[in-house]
Write a protein that holds these residues in place. Structure first.
Motif, PDB file in Angstrom:
ATOM      1  N   ALA A  58       1.177 -26.688 -59.683  1.00  0.00           N
ATOM      2  CA  ALA A  58       0.948 -26.067 -60.990  1.00  0.00           C
ATOM      3  C   ALA A  58       0.607 -27.136 -62.017  1.00  0.00           C
ATOM      4  CB  ALA A  58       2.180 -25.298 -61.435  1.00  0.00           C
ATOM      5  N   VAL A  59      -0.086 -26.702 -63.056  1.00  0.00           N
ATOM      6  CA  VAL A  59      -0.397 -27.546 -64.204  1.00  0.00           C
ATOM      7  C   VAL A  59       0.391 -26.977 -65.378  1.00  0.00           C
ATOM      8  CG1 VAL A  59      -2.212 -28.358 -65.745  1.00  0.00           C
ATOM      9  CG2 VAL A  59      -2.727 -27.932 -63.344  1.00  0.00           C
ATOM     10  N   ARG A  60       1.243 -27.807 -66.014  1.00  0.00           N
ATOM     11  CA  ARG A  60       1.964 -27.392 -67.226  1.00  0.00           C
ATOM     12  C   ARG A  60       1.190 -27.905 -68.425  1.00  0.00           C
ATOM     13  NH1 ARG A  60       7.107 -29.299 -64.885  1.00  0.00           N
ATOM     14  NH2 ARG A  60       6.905 -30.976 -66.378  1.00  0.00           N
ATOM     15  N   ILE A  61       0.779 -26.962 -69.275  1.00  0.00           N
ATOM     16  CA  ILE A  61      -0.047 -27.280 -70.442  1.00  0.00           C
ATOM     17  C   ILE A  61       0.746 -26.971 -71.704  1.00  0.00           C
ATOM     18  CG2 ILE A  61      -2.219 -26.765 -71.618  1.00  0.00           C
ATOM     19  CD1 ILE A  61      -3.155 -25.587 -68.887  1.00  0.00           C
ATOM     20  N   GLY A  62       0.679 -27.828 -72.702  1.00  0.00           N
ATOM     21  CA  GLY A  62       1.284 -27.542 -73.994  1.00  0.00           C
ATOM     22  C   GLY A  62       2.558 -28.295 -74.275  1.00  0.00           C
ATOM     23  N   GLU A  63       3.016 -29.138 -73.359  1.00  0.00           N
ATOM     24  CA  GLU A  63       4.219 -29.931 -73.628  1.00  0.00           C
ATOM     25  C   GLU A  63       3.917 -31.038 -74.637  1.00  0.00           C
ATOM     26  OE1 GLU A  63       6.654 -29.559 -69.471  1.00  0.00           O
ATOM     27  OE2 GLU A  63       5.077 -31.050 -69.580  1.00  0.00           O
ATOM     28  N   THR A  64       2.753 -31.663 -74.485  1.00  0.00           N
ATOM     29  CA  THR A  64       2.300 -32.711 -75.392  1.00  0.00           C
ATOM     30  C   THR A  64       0.823 -32.489 -75.654  1.00  0.00           C
ATOM     31  OG1 THR A  64       3.855 -34.234 -74.345  1.00  0.00           O
ATOM     32  CG2 THR A  64       2.162 -35.206 -75.724  1.00  0.00           C
ATOM     33  N   VAL A  86      -4.850 -37.348 -57.792  1.00  0.00           N
ATOM     34  CA  VAL A  86      -5.303 -36.337 -58.742  1.00  0.00           C
ATOM     35  C   VAL A  86      -6.554 -36.878 -59.445  1.00  0.00           C
ATOM     36  CG1 VAL A  86      -4.688 -34.954 -60.753  1.00  0.00           C
ATOM     37  CG2 VAL A  86      -2.910 -35.650 -59.134  1.00  0.00           C
ATOM     38  N   ASP A  87      -7.679 -36.213 -59.253  1.00  0.00           N
ATOM     39  CA  ASP A  87      -8.916 -36.560 -59.957  1.00  0.00           C
ATOM     40  C   ASP A  87      -9.175 -35.492 -61.003  1.00  0.00           C
ATOM     41  OD1 ASP A  87      -9.442 -38.802 -58.319  1.00  0.00           O
ATOM     42  OD2 ASP A  87     -10.374 -37.519 -56.814  1.00  0.00           O
ATOM     43  N   TRP A  88      -9.468 -35.893 -62.237  1.00  0.00           N
ATOM     44  CA  TRP A  88      -9.709 -34.917 -63.301  1.00  0.00           C
ATOM     45  C   TRP A  88     -10.931 -35.312 -64.110  1.00  0.00           C
ATOM     46  CZ3 TRP A  88      -9.687 -36.720 -68.254  1.00  0.00           C
ATOM     47  CH2 TRP A  88      -9.022 -37.922 -68.493  1.00  0.00           C
ATOM     48  N   SER A  89     -11.526 -34.299 -64.728  1.00  0.00           N
ATOM     49  CA  SER A  89     -12.673 -34.523 -65.602  1.00  0.00           C
ATOM     50  C   SER A  89     -12.586 -33.559 -66.775  1.00  0.00           C
ATOM     51  CB  SER A  89     -13.977 -34.297 -64.830  1.00  0.00           C
ATOM     52  OG  SER A  89     -15.088 -34.477 -65.676  1.00  0.00           O
ATOM     53  N   ASN A  90     -12.663 -34.097 -67.987  1.00  0.00           N
ATOM     54  CA  ASN A  90     -12.680 -33.263 -69.180  1.00  0.00           C
ATOM     55  C   ASN A  90     -14.134 -32.861 -69.406  1.00  0.00           C
ATOM     56  OD1 ASN A  90     -12.812 -32.305 -71.879  1.00  0.00           O
ATOM     57  ND2 ASN A  90     -10.887 -33.361 -72.337  1.00  0.00           N
ATOM     58  N   GLY A 117      -6.952 -35.474 -73.041  1.00  0.00           N
ATOM     59  CA  GLY A 117      -7.543 -35.120 -74.328  1.00  0.00           C
ATOM     60  C   GLY A 117      -7.785 -33.627 -74.368  1.00  0.00           C
ATOM     61  N   SER A 118      -8.140 -33.114 -75.522  1.00  0.00           N
ATOM     62  CA  SER A 118      -8.369 -31.676 -75.675  1.00  0.00           C
ATOM     63  C   SER A 118      -9.697 -31.287 -75.054  1.00  0.00           C
ATOM     64  CB  SER A 118      -8.382 -31.300 -77.157  1.00  0.00           C
ATOM     65  OG  SER A 118      -7.123 -31.549 -77.725  1.00  0.00           O
ATOM     66  N   GLY A 119      -9.732 -30.064 -74.504  1.00  0.00           N
ATOM     67  CA  GLY A 119     -10.971 -29.543 -73.948  1.00  0.00           C
ATOM     68  C   GLY A 119     -10.761 -28.855 -72.619  1.00  0.00           C
ATOM     69  N   GLN A 120     -11.844 -28.410 -72.021  1.00  0.00           N
ATOM     70  CA  GLN A 120     -11.828 -27.754 -70.717  1.00  0.00           C
ATOM     71  C   GLN A 120     -11.764 -28.836 -69.643  1.00  0.00           C
ATOM     72  OE1 GLN A 120     -11.754 -24.418 -70.463  1.00  0.00           O
ATOM     73  NE2 GLN A 120     -11.574 -24.470 -68.258  1.00  0.00           N
ATOM     74  N   VAL A 121     -10.765 -28.759 -68.758  1.00  0.00           N
ATOM     75  CA  VAL A 121     -10.534 -29.796 -67.756  1.00  0.00           C
ATOM     76  C   VAL A 121     -10.618 -29.196 -66.357  1.00  0.00           C
ATOM     77  CG1 VAL A 121      -8.843 -31.464 -66.868  1.00  0.00           C
ATOM     78  CG2 VAL A 121      -9.092 -31.144 -69.328  1.00  0.00           C
ATOM     79  N   ALA A 122     -11.268 -29.911 -65.454  1.00  0.00           N
ATOM     80  CA  ALA A 122     -11.308 -29.565 -64.035  1.00  0.00           C
ATOM     81  C   ALA A 122     -10.471 -30.595 -63.287  1.00  0.00           C
ATOM     82  CB  ALA A 122     -12.740 -29.570 -63.521  1.00  0.00           C
ATOM     83  N   THR A 139      -9.175 -25.223 -62.994  1.00  0.00           N
ATOM     84  CA  THR A 139      -9.691 -25.567 -64.316  1.00  0.00           C
ATOM     85  C   THR A 139      -8.779 -24.942 -65.353  1.00  0.00           C
ATOM     86  OG1 THR A 139     -11.151 -23.662 -64.451  1.00  0.00           O
ATOM     87  CG2 THR A 139     -12.083 -25.674 -63.533  1.00  0.00           C
ATOM     88  N   PHE A 140      -8.700 -25.555 -66.522  1.00  0.00           N
ATOM     89  CA  PHE A 140      -7.814 -25.068 -67.572  1.00  0.00           C
ATOM     90  C   PHE A 140      -8.233 -25.683 -68.892  1.00  0.00           C
ATOM     91  CE2 PHE A 140      -6.070 -28.504 -65.088  1.00  0.00           C
ATOM     92  CZ  PHE A 140      -5.834 -29.487 -66.022  1.00  0.00           C
ATOM     93  N   PHE A 141      -7.737 -25.127 -69.994  1.00  0.00           N
ATOM     94  CA  PHE A 141      -8.026 -25.645 -71.336  1.00  0.00           C
ATOM     95  C   PHE A 141      -6.804 -26.373 -71.859  1.00  0.00           C
ATOM     96  CE2 PHE A 141      -8.264 -25.610 -75.914  1.00  0.00           C
ATOM     97  CZ  PHE A 141      -9.545 -26.127 -76.112  1.00  0.00           C
TER      98      PHE A 141
END
Length: 143
Positions: A58-64, A86-90, A117-122, A139-141
């Motif tokens: 799971a991805v926890r979003i909104g803690e920081t 974990v590979d990610w791209s904003n 950073g803020s934005g749509q992340v894969a 993917t998530f915002f």
């Protein structure tokens, strides 16, 4: 005239005092959990194999602001892989990065904190090393 001016000044001072003493409400961001899974059987069998069920992350979003935590989707954060890459791209800013899940030792569930950073992340989570597995993808915002 003097009494009226004194009354207006008093009213203004009262308005200023109450506005200074009033504490504005702080908007709280709700923590959102986005589940995703990794299928450990060869060729991505959605039911897993006989000896290994699907891995639930799971991805926890909104803690920081501007960051997320990758962890397990079971109670207390368990259920995801240890030492996974974990590979990610904003997709909004073009920023990207790589991280590694922690080892899950001493009672701490494996997790990785990503400063995206803020934005749509894969995000893609690759099991390392181990049997052939289909990488987990989501993917998530990020606010």
């Amino acid at each position: 005239m003097g009494v009226r001016l004194l009354g207006i000044v008093g009213a203004c001072l009262l308005a200023v005092a109450t506005s200074v003493l009033a504490v504005p409400g702080v908007a709280s961001v709700e923590v959102v959990t986005v589940p995703f899974r990794i299928d450990p059987a060869s060729y991505g069998n959605p039911n897993g194999s006989f000896d290994v069920p699907p891995v639930r992350c799971a991805v926890r979003i909104g803690e920081t602001e501007g960051s997320v935590t990758i962890t397990g989707n079971k109670p207390e954060g368990w259920g995801c892989l240890i030492y996974a890459q974990v590979d990610w791209s904003n997709l909004t800013t073009g920023a990207s990065g790589t991280a590694r899940m922690s080892d899950g030792l001493n009672g701490f569930p494996p997790e990785a904190v990503l400063t995206t950073g803020s934005g749509q992340v894969a995000l893609v989570l690759h099991p390392l090393p181990g049997p052939p597995m289909t990488p987990g993808f989501t993917t998530f915002f990020v606010p």
